[in-house]
Motif scaffolding. Sequence first.
Motif, PDB file in Angstrom:
ATOM      1  N   GLN A  18       5.285  -2.282   8.880  1.00  0.00           N
ATOM      2  CA  GLN A  18       3.873  -2.774   9.593  1.00  0.00           C
ATOM      3  C   GLN A  18       3.138  -3.633  10.248  1.00  0.00           C
ATOM      4  N   VAL A  19       2.820  -3.646  11.284  1.00  0.00           N
ATOM      5  CA  VAL A  19       2.541  -4.815  12.276  1.00  0.00           C
ATOM      6  C   VAL A  19       1.291  -5.796  11.665  1.00  0.00           C
ATOM      7  N   GLY A  20       0.530  -6.871  11.634  1.00  0.00           N
ATOM      8  CA  GLY A  20      -0.245  -6.955  11.174  1.00  0.00           C
ATOM      9  C   GLY A  20      -1.212  -7.885  12.082  1.00  0.00           C
ATOM     10  N   ASP A  21      -1.400  -8.857  12.488  1.00  0.00           N
ATOM     11  CA  ASP A  21      -1.798  -9.638  13.124  1.00  0.00           C
ATOM     12  C   ASP A  21      -0.762  -9.476  14.427  1.00  0.00           C
ATOM     13  N   PHE A  28       4.476  -6.798   8.463  1.00  0.00           N
ATOM     14  CA  PHE A  28       4.822  -6.913   6.578  1.00  0.00           C
ATOM     15  C   PHE A  28       5.022  -5.778   6.212  1.00  0.00           C
ATOM     16  N   GLY A  29       5.642  -5.545   4.673  1.00  0.00           N
ATOM     17  CA  GLY A  29       5.761  -3.625   4.080  1.00  0.00           C
ATOM     18  C   GLY A  29       6.016  -4.373   2.832  1.00  0.00           C
ATOM     19  N   GLU A  30       6.148  -3.425   2.467  1.00  0.00           N
ATOM     20  CA  GLU A  30       6.730  -3.544   0.893  1.00  0.00           C
ATOM     21  C   GLU A  30       7.725  -3.511   0.876  1.00  0.00           C
ATOM     22  N   PHE A  31       8.576  -4.788   0.518  1.00  0.00           N
ATOM     23  CA  PHE A  31       9.974  -4.447  -0.420  1.00  0.00           C
ATOM     24  C   PHE A  31      10.485  -4.068  -1.349  1.00  0.00           C
ATOM     25  N   ALA A  91       4.990  -4.722  -9.941  1.00  0.00           N
ATOM     26  CA  ALA A  91       4.656  -4.625  -9.269  1.00  0.00           C
ATOM     27  C   ALA A  91       4.837  -4.510  -7.913  1.00  0.00           C
ATOM     28  N   PRO A  92       4.167  -4.014  -6.930  1.00  0.00           N
ATOM     29  CA  PRO A  92       5.586  -4.181  -5.476  1.00  0.00           C
ATOM     30  C   PRO A  92       5.084  -5.910  -4.917  1.00  0.00           C
TER      31      PRO A  92
END
Length: 232
Positions: A18-21, A28-31, A91-92
């Motif tokens: 996903q787009v952050g800043d 960023f995203g869940e790996f 944890a993710p």
Amino acid sequence: MQSKIYAHNHLIGTANLQVGDETMGGLFGEFVPTEYYFDQIQKLVWAIRQAKKPDANPWHALRLNVQLAHGMFLFPQGGITIDDIRELPGAPIRIDIAGVDYSIIRDYILENPPRPFVEKPWEALTIGQKTGFEDELRKELGATQTSLFRFMTNPPKHFLLDAEVSAFCRDQRNDDVLFAIKKADFDQHFALIHLTWTGKQEKDGYPYAAYYRDYDEFKHTVMYPDIAEWEE
């Protein structure tokens, strides 16, 4: 956007980015790790995270690459981090990517549907092709030679010798490869290079390179005319 994450030529995980800043070129995203990550990479990630004295060399040695679903490999100027906390098993795990060019985010991630990355005769790369092209370019630039050898032979220095490079796509008809580049005090961010495949430093003026401000300039100058010729 779905993506694959590699260390050298090994798939170590996937992530829905996903787009952050946007101003910082942040994604960023869940790996989601593969077994190879757990077997070969995770302990190193933990060690780097827990090191009292930061050392970027072990992290850079992983040679991390992120490939988007349409085949584009990102060239993040700010690097890639994997936030895997040893004390929180299960944890993710989060992946962060910084310094992606905004035009890449806008045209190939945010736009719905995204623009086509490449069109024939140009094609996306596999991870093996990407690392292979980069390794060959370093040899032809003389980057793999020792400083003593350079001192003794005084070979000519190629303009890209001190640049960071990332193979981007290739022309399937020949040995032309487009590289994303980063070089101090140079405002061109892509280089079209004709590799010679000698496996060693080339003579002065080779490998030949043509430079482009951004990917759009390359597409309009080179790729679109190639597409028209290919379709004739």
